[in-house]
Design a protein around this motif. Structure first.
Motif, mmCIF file in Angstrom:
data_model
loop_
_atom_site.group_PDB
_atom_site.id
_atom_site.type_symbol
_atom_site.label_atom_id
_atom_site.label_comp_id
_atom_site.label_asym_id
_atom_site.label_seq_id
_atom_site.Cartn_x
_atom_site.Cartn_y
_atom_site.Cartn_z
ATOM 1 N N GLU A 127 2.028 6.600 1.138
ATOM 2 C CA GLU A 127 2.090 6.516 2.548
ATOM 3 C C GLU A 127 2.034 7.868 3.460
ATOM 4 N N GLY A 130 -0.441 7.890 6.182
ATOM 5 C CA GLY A 130 0.002 6.858 7.255
ATOM 6 C C GLY A 130 0.995 7.721 8.212
ATOM 7 N N GLU A 131 2.162 8.248 7.478
ATOM 8 C CA GLU A 131 3.043 8.730 8.038
ATOM 9 C C GLU A 131 2.665 9.981 9.043
ATOM 10 N N SER A 158 -4.787 5.604 -0.479
ATOM 11 C CA SER A 158 -4.062 5.271 0.822
ATOM 12 C C SER A 158 -4.984 4.488 1.487
ATOM 13 N N ASP A 160 -4.943 3.821 4.773
ATOM 14 C CA ASP A 160 -5.024 4.225 6.148
ATOM 15 C C ASP A 160 -6.324 4.878 6.613
ATOM 16 N N LYS A 169 -1.414 3.807 14.010
ATOM 17 C CA LYS A 169 -0.970 2.585 13.197
ATOM 18 C C LYS A 169 -1.082 3.219 11.882
ATOM 19 N N ARG A 170 -0.535 2.339 10.882
ATOM 20 C CA ARG A 170 -0.436 2.652 9.623
ATOM 21 C C ARG A 170 0.019 1.511 8.601
ATOM 22 N N TRP A 171 -0.272 1.508 7.476
ATOM 23 C CA TRP A 171 0.329 0.465 6.451
ATOM 24 C C TRP A 171 1.504 0.939 5.855
ATOM 25 N N THR A 172 2.428 0.097 5.575
ATOM 26 C CA THR A 172 3.533 0.421 4.611
ATOM 27 C C THR A 172 3.883 -0.869 3.840
#
Length: 494
Positions: A127, A130-131, A158, A160, A169-172
């Motif tokens: 992540e 994404g971060e 990732s 992202d 935006k991002r995935w988690t």
């Protein structure tokens, strides 16, 4: 003259475990170059094929670039360059380029990886990217850049890199559940996450559960509001945006965009007319100005290639006049001439009358109290709550749209299922007194109740109440209905 050799990556486009095509990505030109060896065109992304179903180099290049993070997303390009990548496409070409919207991925030359190894639906993923793209705290960006630079493998898994769209935006992963996290922008008063929650509330009132993606609102602190939702796909279901359908087909010159989309879906066994109606109704009520052709589409089986259903309504954040100043009218939007229509007409509001000609699914009683609930959600955003008059204006504009939608539904139904209003007098004598009080924002409430009695009320319409109204939290008071509502109501020809 630059005599150095260009940086090239030989790659295989995969769909799950199907080898689709071998190609070369040129990192300098940011394009597919050389010969493309097609292995399985049937499992190719629709946007990578021409109307005859053939994979072409130009279309594959366009699909690959459009798959990733756009350069115009705030801070994205600078942060990608800071970790050594000129673009999201180059980042995908250096890793697996997997997504949580479909089953395509990139296998580097010499790799023995399989779909089971790389898919983000079942495997945990890093992540850090994404971060970096959506940090909770901007002060963490330098340390994230340093960490990623020292370990390129953090980016390979990732999803992202293959997450397009213009908002941060991002995935988690939360308790094993994949979640898409999206923020807003200062130019939109950080209203977008709030709008996603409001759209979900509206959809829950009017649509069936499977017709929409449900968003939740998370308050991470001042200017750190985000919306969160689950993916609408899984390891065997692919989202195909309408734009891919348009790009891979030849539209007859005499066929409008709406009829083209409906007929193209019908050719694959899908009747999407009601789904399109539902989307356009939600967009009308939300004043959504961003329903471009990547924000709707269909879901297909990635293995059999069967078209399953219309994709649920999603991405309604850029709405409710978040880009308008209070001095501007809160009315409909017009797509600029240079831009693609969103989605079927230049004047967005005109789509309601043109393409929503059934509405047998629409129950106007679901709108009762919606504007109040929507504004109560917006009051959690101080940029909106503290701008005197903005909440009032949004609520009035929502109610006007609800009224006009119900009028339209009444007209096309021939009055079936609707109570026809008495369009006689629109006012009545008499005034009632109520004690004025100071609102939470410091504004003085009017102490006299309105004498206007709305004559446009249906039994099935939302119960818009006459006179002074307060929000659920007591933050705002307006004279209700406004003269504009009364004027518009008096013009109904029913």
């Amino acid at each position: 003259m630059d005599s150095r050799q260009p940086e090239l990556s030989r790659l295989t486009l995969m769909c799950s475990d199907h080898e689709v095509a071998e190609f070369t990505w040129n990192h300098d030109r940011q394009a597919v170059t050389g010969k493309t060896h097609v292995l399985d065109a049937a499992h190719a992304p629709l946007m990578a094929t021409d109307p005859s179903g053939n994979i072409t180099r130009d279309r594959l290049s366009s699909w690959f670039k459009n798959r990733g993070i756009p350069d115009f997303r705030p801070d994205a390009a600078d942060r990608l360059r800071a970790v050594g990548y000129p673009s999201a496409a180059s980042l995908m070409a250096s890793g697996f380029g997997a997504s949580l919207s479909d089953q395509y991925w990139i296998r580097p030359a010499g790799s023995a990886s399989t779909w089971r190894d790389v898919n983000c639906f079942e495997n945990d993923f890093s992540e850090e990217l994404g971060e970096l793209l959506l940090p909770h705290d901007a002060s963490s960006v330098p340390s994230l850049i340093e960490k990623i630079r020292g370990n390129a493998d953090l980016l390979a898994s990732s999803p992202d890199a293959a997450l397009n769209g213009n908002l941060p935006k991002r995935w988690t992963i939360e308790g094993g559940q994949r979640m898409l996290v999206k923020s807003g922008r200062s130019s939109g008063r950080f209203q977008e996450p709030f709008n996603e929650k409001i759209a979900s509330v509206l959809c829950s009132r009017l649509l069936d559960e499977g017709d929409y993606v449900a968003y939740e609102l998370e308050d991470g602190g001042f200017m750190k509001w985000t919306s969160r939702c689950k993916p609408m796909t899984d390891q065997v279901t692919e989202f195909v945006p309408a734009w891919a359908l348009l790009c891979s087909s030849k539209r007859p010159s005499d066929l409008g965009l709406h009829d083209f989309y409906v007929s193209a879906c019908a050719a694959h066994g899908l009747d999407v007319r009601e789904d399109v109606e539902k989307m356009l109704v939600i967009d009308y009520l939300m004043a959504n100005f961003d329903r471009h052709w990547n924000n709707f589409g269909v879901l297909i089986d990635s293995e059999s290639r069967e078209w399953l259903r219309a994709a649920p309504v999603f991405d309604t954040g850029e709405a409710l006049w978040c880009d308008r100043e209070l001095s501007q009218p809160f009315d409909g939007y017009t797509t600029p001439r240079a831009g693609m229509m969103r989605p079927f007409a230049r004047k967005i509001d005109e789509q309601l009358g043109r393409y929503c000609r059934d509405l047998s699914w629409f129950d106007p009683s679901g709108l009762k109290g919606f504007s109040e609930e929507a504004c109560d959600i917006l009051l959690g955003n101080p940029f909106i709550a503290n701008e005197r008059g903005r909440i009032d204006k949004i609520r009035e504009a929502i109610d006007l749209r609800a009224m006009m939608l119900t009028k339209h539904a009444h007209e096309i139904s021939g009055g079936r299922g609707f109570m026809v209003p008495d369009m006689g007098a629109v006012c009545a004598t008499g005034a009632a007194k109520r004690t004025g009080r100071r609102s939470g924002r410091g504004s003085i409430c009017n102490s006299q109740k309105s004498s206007i009695v709305p004559a446009y009320r249906y039994e099935t319409l939302p119960d818009w109440e006459k006179g002074l109204q307060t929000s659920a939290r007591g933050h705002t008071v307006v004279e209700y209905p406004s003269p504009l509502l009364i004027e518009r109501a008096s013009q109904w020809e029913i």
